[in-house]
Design an enzyme around this catalytic site. Structure first.
Site, mmCIF file in Angstrom:
data_model
loop_
_atom_site.group_PDB
_atom_site.id
_atom_site.type_symbol
_atom_site.label_atom_id
_atom_site.label_comp_id
_atom_site.label_asym_id
_atom_site.label_seq_id
_atom_site.Cartn_x
_atom_site.Cartn_y
_atom_site.Cartn_z
ATOM 1 N N HIS A 1 63.237 8.588 -67.413
ATOM 2 C CA HIS A 1 63.909 8.971 -66.174
ATOM 3 C C HIS A 1 63.299 8.233 -64.986
ATOM 4 O O HIS A 1 63.041 8.818 -63.919
ATOM 5 C CB HIS A 1 63.833 10.486 -65.956
ATOM 6 C CG HIS A 1 64.525 11.270 -67.020
ATOM 7 N ND1 HIS A 1 63.867 11.735 -68.142
ATOM 8 C CD2 HIS A 1 65.816 11.661 -67.152
ATOM 9 C CE1 HIS A 1 64.720 12.382 -68.913
ATOM 10 N NE2 HIS A 1 65.908 12.342 -68.340
ATOM 11 N N TYR B 1 54.761 14.590 -70.792
ATOM 12 C CA TYR B 1 54.946 14.498 -69.348
ATOM 13 C C TYR B 1 53.600 14.364 -68.635
ATOM 14 O O TYR B 1 53.459 13.628 -67.660
ATOM 15 C CB TYR B 1 55.656 15.732 -68.803
ATOM 16 C CG TYR B 1 57.132 15.846 -69.139
ATOM 17 C CD1 TYR B 1 57.732 15.055 -70.108
ATOM 18 C CD2 TYR B 1 57.922 16.782 -68.482
ATOM 19 C CE1 TYR B 1 59.069 15.187 -70.405
ATOM 20 C CE2 TYR B 1 59.266 16.927 -68.772
ATOM 21 C CZ TYR B 1 59.844 16.124 -69.738
ATOM 22 O OH TYR B 1 61.168 16.256 -70.029
#
Length: 363
Positions: free
Chosen positions: A68, A336
């Site tokens: 992303h 993450y």
């Protein structure tokens, strides 16, 4: 308690090539003990997964999220109507407003990729509760995920690596992966049946994974959620299909006419509904509760917006919400965290990254 139409009845996705579908699964990662590397060296680890993300991106993009990478910051608030309190005692479901910092993005590790490079978009949100707690969530514009297990996810990444001869994923490898993993069929069928929306504003966004909601009496239920737009769906236009960066411009233009709104729809599982498999939807006849309205008021560049330094870890949850037994959840947290560590370190070592990246591409 308010019922709402089934959230996935709003079309938000698109028919696409095998390579494009392969890129979509870069939105998530899989398996807590695996990605943390706490079992054995033969298991998946967060570095192993993130290293593979970087290979799929094709070349280094220092200072960017490993997935992303292309996106923009948004801000606004969540206006709770109180109906969510029947499922969870989390403060976010008390009647009133909660400030929200968010991010729209396109899956993939290339911050300069065309908006149409994949048929899926994402919405990530951080709710800053008035008691000091936070609720962070990362959602995709598909109600299901492509894979079930950490091992499948890693094999998907390997199949999606670019061919040195073409610089693009090899469709034959992706096809072989899907053939060997029939669990991917619900995702592929949904993508092929739903054209992408013409805007970030008229797409629905799904939490995909199940979570556990606990109410004030201690009763716990499995829940999934979606953000369903008030803006009517419209499919992507032919002109948009050939445009590289239309999503942010469209969102900015819409916000000039006033805030944009989505309804937070909570879907309650029944006994037997899978909570550990993100490839499977729950039946349409499950209870749906409209818990309130997300109101987004403005956008800002990733270069200096409030979302830039946020790790949208979906396991950062307030009291009253906890992770389910879905093995993808804790893996996302581990992956993450490592992505965040790498990109912020790169920024610290190379301050010029803040000045040289283009607005809308920063992470």
């Amino acid at each position: 308690m308010t019922k709402s139409p089934v959230p996935h009845s709003t079309p938000v996705c698109v028919p696409c090539r095998l390579a494009a579908i392969g890129a979509v699964v870069l939105a998530l990662a899989g398996g807590f003990a695996y990605t943390a590397g706490w079992l054995t060296s033969a298991r998946l680890t967060a570095p192993r997964l993130i290293d593979t993300f970087e290979k799929v991106a094709g070349k280094p993009h220092p200072g960017f999220r490993r997935n992303h990478a292309k996106g923009l910051c948004v801000s606004g608030y969540f206006d709770s109507n109180g109906d969510g309190a029947v499922l969870s005692h989390a403060a976010v479901f008390t009647v009133g407003r909660t400030p929200v910092t968010g991010r729209f993005a396109v899956p993939g590790g290339n911050p300069s990729a065309p908006d149409t490079s994949v048929p899926v978009r994402s919405m990530a949100l951080l709710f800053q509760l008035n008691n000091g707690e936070q609720w962070r969530t990362g959602m995709n514009s598909t109600p299901v995920f492509a894979v079930h297990t950490p091992e499948q996810f890693y094999r998907q990444l390997l199949a999606s690596q670019p061919d040195p001869a073409t610089g693009k994923p090899d469709p034959a490898k992706i096809k072989a992966f899907y053939a060997a993993n029939p669990e991917t069929q619900p995702f592929r069928a949904w993508v092929q049946a739903h054209p992408p929306s013409s805007s970030l504003a008229n797409a629905a966004y799904y939490g995909i994974n199940a979570f556990r909601f606990t109410d004030a009496t201690g009763t716990t239920r499995a829940v999934r959620w979606a953000m369903v737009p008030e803006t009517p769906y419209a499919p992507i236009t032919d002109a948009q299909k050939s445009a590289k960066n239309f999503l942010q411009a469209d969102l900015d233009q819409r916000l000039q006419n006033g805030p944009l709104r989505w309804h937070l729809i909570l879907t309650v599982a029944q006994p037997g509904d899978p909570t550990d498999d993100a490839t499977l939807q729950w039946p349409d006849n499950r209870q749906h509760i409209d818990a309130g309205t997300l109101v987004l008021e403005q956008t800002s560049s990733q270069e200096d917006g409030a979302c830039r330094d946020v790790n949208f870890d979906p396991t950062v949850l307030p009291a009253g919400i906890s992770p389910s037994d879905d093995p993808l959840l804790a893996a996302r947290s581990a992956a993450y965290a490592l992505s965040y560590k790498r990109r912020t370190r790169e920024e610290a070592l190379h301050p010029e990254l803040h000045r040289t990246q283009t607005s809308g591409d920063r992470s």
